[in-house]
Every structure is written in C-alpha cells, then in structure tokens.
Write a protein that holds these residues in place. Structure first.
Motif, PDB file in Angstrom:
ATOM      1  N   THR A  76      42.957  25.138  32.431  1.00 31.40           N
ATOM      2  CA  THR A  76      41.781  24.832  33.257  1.00 31.40           C
ATOM      3  C   THR A  76      40.580  24.485  32.401  1.00 31.40           C
ATOM      4  O   THR A  76      39.844  23.526  32.688  1.00 31.40           O
ATOM      5  CB  THR A  76      41.453  26.030  34.169  1.00 31.40           C
ATOM      6  OG1 THR A  76      42.581  26.315  34.999  1.00 31.40           O
ATOM      7  CG2 THR A  76      40.237  25.743  35.043  1.00 31.40           C
ATOM      8  N   SER A  77      40.381  25.242  31.329  1.00 29.71           N
ATOM      9  CA  SER A  77      39.200  25.027  30.486  1.00 29.71           C
ATOM     10  C   SER A  77      39.188  23.626  29.892  1.00 29.71           C
ATOM     11  O   SER A  77      38.146  22.968  29.860  1.00 29.71           O
ATOM     12  CB  SER A  77      39.157  26.074  29.372  1.00 29.71           C
ATOM     13  OG  SER A  77      40.240  25.911  28.469  1.00 29.71           O
ATOM     14  N   GLN A  78      40.348  23.151  29.439  1.00 27.48           N
ATOM     15  CA  GLN A  78      40.394  21.823  28.823  1.00 27.48           C
ATOM     16  C   GLN A  78      40.368  20.711  29.869  1.00 27.48           C
ATOM     17  O   GLN A  78      39.751  19.677  29.662  1.00 27.48           O
ATOM     18  CB  GLN A  78      41.645  21.693  27.962  1.00 27.48           C
ATOM     19  CG  GLN A  78      41.779  22.757  26.884  1.00 27.48           C
ATOM     20  CD  GLN A  78      40.549  22.882  26.016  1.00 27.48           C
ATOM     21  OE1 GLN A  78      39.923  23.937  25.965  1.00 27.48           O
ATOM     22  NE2 GLN A  78      40.182  21.817  25.339  1.00 27.48           N
ATOM     23  N   ALA A  79      41.043  20.946  31.010  1.00 28.93           N
ATOM     24  CA  ALA A  79      41.106  19.915  32.048  1.00 28.93           C
ATOM     25  C   ALA A  79      39.736  19.619  32.627  1.00 28.93           C
ATOM     26  O   ALA A  79      39.431  18.462  32.968  1.00 28.93           O
ATOM     27  CB  ALA A  79      42.059  20.353  33.157  1.00 28.93           C
ATOM     28  N   ILE A  80      38.902  20.622  32.753  1.00 26.68           N
ATOM     29  CA  ILE A  80      37.564  20.411  33.321  1.00 26.68           C
ATOM     30  C   ILE A  80      36.750  19.474  32.441  1.00 26.68           C
ATOM     31  O   ILE A  80      35.992  18.625  32.930  1.00 26.68           O
ATOM     32  CB  ILE A  80      36.852  21.763  33.519  1.00 26.68           C
ATOM     33  CG1 ILE A  80      37.455  22.470  34.740  1.00 26.68           C
ATOM     34  CG2 ILE A  80      35.343  21.585  33.688  1.00 26.68           C
ATOM     35  CD1 ILE A  80      36.904  23.847  35.001  1.00 26.68           C
ATOM     36  N   PHE A  81      36.906  19.593  31.132  1.00 21.75           N
ATOM     37  CA  PHE A  81      36.168  18.712  30.223  1.00 21.75           C
ATOM     38  C   PHE A  81      36.842  17.351  30.089  1.00 21.75           C
ATOM     39  O   PHE A  81      36.169  16.331  29.980  1.00 21.75           O
ATOM     40  CB  PHE A  81      36.026  19.374  28.849  1.00 21.75           C
ATOM     41  CG  PHE A  81      34.958  20.426  28.798  1.00 21.75           C
ATOM     42  CD1 PHE A  81      33.655  20.112  28.436  1.00 21.75           C
ATOM     43  CD2 PHE A  81      35.245  21.736  29.133  1.00 21.75           C
ATOM     44  CE1 PHE A  81      32.661  21.076  28.406  1.00 21.75           C
ATOM     45  CE2 PHE A  81      34.268  22.722  29.102  1.00 21.75           C
ATOM     46  CZ  PHE A  81      32.969  22.389  28.741  1.00 21.75           C
ATOM     47  N   ALA A  82      38.175  17.320  30.104  1.00 24.83           N
ATOM     48  CA  ALA A  82      38.893  16.046  29.958  1.00 24.83           C
ATOM     49  C   ALA A  82      38.800  15.215  31.229  1.00 24.83           C
ATOM     50  O   ALA A  82      38.738  13.986  31.183  1.00 24.83           O
ATOM     51  CB  ALA A  82      40.356  16.312  29.601  1.00 24.83           C
ATOM     52  N   GLY A  83      38.826  15.894  32.392  1.00 26.76           N
ATOM     53  CA  GLY A  83      38.710  15.210  33.677  1.00 26.76           C
ATOM     54  C   GLY A  83      39.891  14.304  33.972  1.00 26.76           C
ATOM     55  O   GLY A  83      40.970  14.426  33.394  1.00 26.76           O
ATOM     56  N   GLY A  84      39.709  13.399  34.904  1.00 32.07           N
ATOM     57  CA  GLY A  84      40.704  12.388  35.238  1.00 32.07           C
ATOM     58  C   GLY A  84      42.063  12.956  35.573  1.00 32.07           C
ATOM     59  O   GLY A  84      42.190  13.931  36.324  1.00 32.07           O
ATOM     60  N   ILE A  85      43.090  12.364  34.994  1.00 30.01           N
ATOM     61  CA  ILE A  85      44.463  12.742  35.287  1.00 30.01           C
ATOM     62  C   ILE A  85      44.749  14.198  34.916  1.00 30.01           C
ATOM     63  O   ILE A  85      45.545  14.877  35.564  1.00 30.01           O
ATOM     64  CB  ILE A  85      45.444  11.801  34.555  1.00 30.01           C
ATOM     65  CG1 ILE A  85      46.877  12.037  35.031  1.00 30.01           C
ATOM     66  CG2 ILE A  85      45.335  11.958  33.043  1.00 30.01           C
ATOM     67  CD1 ILE A  85      47.867  11.016  34.497  1.00 30.01           C
ATOM     68  N   TYR A  86      44.098  14.697  33.884  1.00 36.53           N
ATOM     69  CA  TYR A  86      44.332  16.069  33.440  1.00 36.53           C
ATOM     70  C   TYR A  86      43.836  17.075  34.472  1.00 36.53           C
ATOM     71  O   TYR A  86      44.480  18.103  34.714  1.00 36.53           O
ATOM     72  CB  TYR A  86      43.654  16.312  32.089  1.00 36.53           C
ATOM     73  CG  TYR A  86      44.169  15.390  31.008  1.00 36.53           C
ATOM     74  CD1 TYR A  86      45.384  15.633  30.385  1.00 36.53           C
ATOM     75  CD2 TYR A  86      43.439  14.253  30.631  1.00 36.53           C
ATOM     76  CE1 TYR A  86      45.872  14.781  29.400  1.00 36.53           C
ATOM     77  CE2 TYR A  86      43.924  13.402  29.642  1.00 36.53           C
ATOM     78  CZ  TYR A  86      45.137  13.670  29.036  1.00 36.53           C
ATOM     79  OH  TYR A  86      45.624  12.821  28.077  1.00 36.53           O
ATOM     80  N   LEU A  87      42.721  16.775  35.097  1.00 36.79           N
ATOM     81  CA  LEU A  87      42.196  17.654  36.135  1.00 36.79           C
ATOM     82  C   LEU A  87      43.059  17.566  37.394  1.00 36.79           C
ATOM     83  O   LEU A  87      43.278  18.573  38.071  1.00 36.79           O
ATOM     84  CB  LEU A  87      40.748  17.273  36.451  1.00 36.79           C
ATOM     85  CG  LEU A  87      39.939  18.283  37.275  1.00 36.79           C
ATOM     86  CD1 LEU A  87      39.913  19.652  36.613  1.00 36.79           C
ATOM     87  CD2 LEU A  87      38.515  17.771  37.474  1.00 36.79           C
TER      88      LEU A  87
END
Length: 227
Positions: free
Chosen positions: A188-199
């Motif tokens: 969750t921590s990384q996806a919030i910053f990466a956004g897009g497909i990762y989120l």
C-alpha cells in the motif's frame, strides 16, 4: 501505545530499508546489488527489528503476520486493528521519506517506485493467476516459519534469524513475479506514491497475503503440540 509506536517504527524501517535498496541501489551501476541484494535488504530489516522491538510488540511489521498470529491463537483479537493501522501508517511514512530522498535527484523518474503488480506491472510479466498463487503460497510459508520459530519450546533467541532469512528466500523466489509483497502495508505504501496501475492492483496484495496467513494460522493450530 508503546506496541503501536514500535510497529510504526519497525514497518517504516522495513519499507525504508527494503524498498529503499530497490529504488536507490539495485540499478545503480557502481553498486548493482540486483535482486539478491534487495532480497537480503528486506530480510535484514526484519532481522534487525526482531531484536530491536520484538520484546515490545512482537515485531509483526505486516498485517498478514498479525492476522496469521491471531488465527493461529498467538495474538489477541482486540489488538489486531490497532496493529494493522500502525503498520500501514509506518509503511506510508517510510515511503514518504524515500520519496523525499529520490526527488532530490536531478533526473528523477518515479516509475514503479518498488511497488507490486501483475501483468504489465510484474517485473517478469506474470499474470494475475501466477501472482495470486505466488503471494498466497509465499505468505503461507512465511507464517508457518514465524509460528514455528516463535513457538515457546523452539530454540530461544533464534527466531529473528529464521524469520529474516525466510524473507530473503521469499524475495529470491518471487521478485520476478510480483516484486514480492507478502505484506499489505508494504504494498500500500508504495502503490499510493506510484499511483496508476499499481494502485489499481493493490487489492491483490491485501487479499492474497491475508488468505495465505489465514491458511497458515489454521494449519499451524492443527500441527502445533499445544492442546
């Protein structure tokens, strides 16, 4: 509250050390630590924190670990939600520190920011099914190792080593598939910053690790010598 602060600090360290090695050092020409280096970095964060805060909070650093220990009868239900919140916030703090560091580079590109994914977001191009199986199985064995090495009659003082090395092995196996989660707070921590497909894909990295943890908790209760 001391336990929650310890979980916050520990999860922050896990994200800062593990994801930080992937973002800052893995592709650096002079260092080139690669998958192996990142795998050991994640294992070392858990190993070091096991001895730093294990006596305070148990050093879960991971909602899946908390849930698995609860299902396995080794953690009280009243503390589950608080631990998970502290872990997610700690992961976000670690990712925030990393973001502040990497944006100080002149030619900075965010990219995947060490986030987890499947399909086009998978380092090796593995599909949803492969990612699901990998995360469930890896988390299952991670929890089995945690539950076994922390069993009261297991050799004292070695649990942190076993758990840390288990996480190294898990990363060596699964980085090419999902970039290795087995930890919803880390994902969750990384996806919030990466956004897009990762989120958009972060749901899998809650569902699969929690499922693997629940299965391990049930299995270990059946296998454990405890009456």
């Amino acid at each position: 509250m001391k336990k929650l602060v310890a979980e916050f600090i520990g999860t922050l360290w896990l994200v800062l050390g593990g994801c930080g090695s992937a973002i800052l050092a893995a592709g650096f020409p002079e260092l080139g630590i690669g998958f192996v280096g990142v795998s050991f970095a994640f294992g070392l964060t858990v190993l070091t924190m096991a001895y730093a805060i294990g006596h305070i909070s148990g050093c879960h650093l991971n909602p899946a670990v908390t849930v698995g220990l609860w299902i396995g009868g080794r953690f009280e239900s009243k503390d589950v939600v608080g631990y998970i919140i502290a872990q997610v916030l700690g992961g976000l703090a670690g990712a925030g520190i990393l973001y502040l560091i990497v944006t100080g580079k002149v030619d900075f590109e965010l990219g995947g920011f060490a986030a987890n994914g499947y399909g086009e977001a998978s380092p090796g191009g593995y599909n949803l099914t492969s990612a699901l199986i990998t995360e469930v199985v890896m988390t299952f064995f991670f929890l089995m190792i945690i539950l076994g090495s922390t069993y009261p009659e297991a050799p004292a003082g070695f649990a942190g080593i076993a758990i840390g090395l288990a996480l190294v092995l898990i990363h060596l196996i699964s980085i090419p598939v999902t970039n290795t989660s087995v930890n919803p707070a880390r994902s969750t921590s990384q996806a919030i910053f990466a956004g897009g497909i990762y989120l958009h894909q972060v749901w899998l990295f809650w569902v699969a690790p929690l499922l693997g943890a629940v299965l391990a908790g049930i299995a270990y209760k059946k296998l454990s010598p405890n009456k």
